[in-house]
Structures are given as structure tokens and as C-alpha cells.
Design a protein around this motif. Structure first.
Motif, short mmCIF file in Angstrom:
data_model
loop_
_atom_site.label_atom_id
_atom_site.label_comp_id
_atom_site.label_asym_id
_atom_site.label_seq_id
_atom_site.Cartn_x
_atom_site.Cartn_y
_atom_site.Cartn_z
N ASP A 110 37.58 44.50 59.32
CA ASP A 110 37.56 45.96 59.41
C ASP A 110 36.30 46.56 58.80
O ASP A 110 35.87 47.64 59.21
CB ASP A 110 38.80 46.54 58.73
N ALA A 111 35.72 45.91 57.79
CA ALA A 111 34.51 46.43 57.16
C ALA A 111 33.68 45.28 56.59
O ALA A 111 34.22 44.34 56.01
CB ALA A 111 34.87 47.41 56.05
N ASN A 125 35.32 53.55 49.67
CA ASN A 125 35.35 54.27 50.95
C ASN A 125 36.06 53.46 52.03
O ASN A 125 36.86 54.00 52.80
CB ASN A 125 33.94 54.63 51.40
N ALA A 126 35.79 52.16 52.08
CA ALA A 126 36.44 51.31 53.09
C ALA A 126 37.94 51.21 52.84
O ALA A 126 38.74 51.26 53.78
CB ALA A 126 35.81 49.91 53.08
N GLN A 128 39.83 53.47 51.30
CA GLN A 128 40.42 54.77 51.65
C GLN A 128 40.54 54.94 53.16
O GLN A 128 41.51 55.50 53.65
CB GLN A 128 39.59 55.91 51.06
N LYS A 129 39.56 54.44 53.91
CA LYS A 129 39.61 54.51 55.37
C LYS A 129 40.81 53.70 55.89
O LYS A 129 41.55 54.16 56.76
CB LYS A 129 38.32 53.97 55.96
N LEU A 130 40.99 52.49 55.37
CA LEU A 130 42.10 51.65 55.81
C LEU A 130 43.45 52.23 55.39
O LEU A 130 44.43 52.16 56.14
CB LEU A 130 41.93 50.22 55.28
N SER A 132 44.08 55.43 55.00
CA SER A 132 44.29 56.57 55.90
C SER A 132 44.78 56.11 57.26
O SER A 132 45.70 56.70 57.84
CB SER A 132 43.00 57.38 56.06
N ALA A 133 44.16 55.05 57.79
CA ALA A 133 44.60 54.52 59.09
C ALA A 133 46.04 54.03 59.02
O ALA A 133 46.83 54.23 59.95
CB ALA A 133 43.68 53.40 59.53
#
Length: 172
Positions: A110-111, A125-126, A128-130, A132-133
Motif C-alpha cells: 500500500d505504501a 501519513n501512510a 492515517q491513510k490506511l 481512513s480507508a
């Protein structure tokens, strides 16, 4: 740093203790469960034995400078996705080897984050993105379930109304 909702499970494979200690001190224990492993067998045993159906689980893998290590990380990421497809995978590697890592491990990650001074910020940041998804997927499931229940209730009401109209026309 807080996660919305339930705790996020961060599982790290860091065979040289390259970043895991920084990770444990940075992520708040009230919002994150952080586990670090230096042994592949222990790491995979933890992934298999500790399912987290309602929580967001993120595997953070450290890739070092050898092609053999990159291939092993590729196999490891495929095994993680086979065990739990919803697990997010973040790969940390050296900046100069990042293109080689992307060629050897092309999918399932994913990152990709290079190891430098900004590692913790990029990792935050990565993550938090995951998270949120994951929360969006959970909300979508709840919305779909609510819609199906509403549709079922509507069909039942219409069916009962038609039956009542046919059996008891005097009520209408």
C-alpha cells in the motif's frame, strides 16, 4: 496522535531493529497496538493467530539492501494478503534501492517509504491513510446493510398491503 474509533494494530517486521523502536515511542498506546518482531516465523504466527476483524491492521515491513531480502519480503507480503486481504502493508527501504524494491515487489504493497529523517512523518501519513480507508470500508458495509434492511422492510410492507387489499377490500 489519536486514531478515530477503535485501536489500530501496527505489526512490524524489523530484523535489524531499524525503525521499530522509533515506531513504538511515536504511536500512542491508547490508539495503537504496536508489536515488533525480528523473526519471520514469530511475525507470521502473530498474524495468523491474532485476527482483528473490526480493527485496522497494518503490517510494516523493513526491506534491506539485498535482493534476497526483497524477494523474501515479497513472499511475506503475499502470505499476509492471503491470510487477511484487508491488512494494509507498508514497506520501508533505503532511498537508493526503492526502484529496485518496486520492481521486485510490484503489487500488494500500500505504501513504499524510504528510510530517512522524514520516516516517522511519512509513516504517520501512510498509517492515517490506511486507517481512513478501513473506516470508509466499514461505513460502506454498514450503509449497505441498512439499505438492504430498508429495502426488505419496504418489500414486506408492500406485499402485506397488496395481500390486505385483495383479502380485505373494505378496509381501503
Amino acid at each position: 496522535m489519536k486514531s478515530s474509533g477503535s485501536k489500530t494494530n501496527l505489526v512490524c517486521y524489523d530484523d535489524f531493529r531499524w525503525f521499530s523502536e522509533d515506531l513504538k515511542t511515536h504511536f500512542d498506546s491508547s490508539a495503537y497496538i504496536t508489536s515488533a518482531f525480528i523473526n519471520v516465523e514469530e511475525f507470521m504466527l502473530y498474524i495468523e493467530k491474532n485476527p482483528v476483524p473490526d480493527y485496522c491492521r497494518i503490517a510494516i515491513l523493513g526491506a534491506h539492501d539485498t535482493t534476497e531480502n526483497f524477494e523474501m519480503i515479497g513472499r511475506l507480503s503475499k502470505e499476509i494478503k492471503n491470510i487477511d486481504p484487508s491488512t494494509g502493508i507498508i514497506l520501508i527501504g533505503t532511498h537508493d534501492k526503492m526502484e529496485e524494491i518496486r520492481k521486485i515487489i510490484p503489487s500488494g504493497i500500500d505504501a513504499y517509504i524510504p528510510k530517512n529523517n522524514n520516516l516517522i512523518h511519512r509513516l504517520t501519513n501512510a498509517v492515517q491513510k490506511l486507517v481512513s480507508a478501513h473506516n470508509v470500508r466499514k461505513s460502506r458495509r454498514k450503509r449497505n446493510l441498512a439499505f438492504l434492511l430498508f429495502a426488505f422492510l419496504g418489500i414486506v410492507i408492500i406485499t402485506l398491503s397488496v395481500i390486505a387489499l385483495i383479502k380485505l377490500p373494505g378496509l381501503f
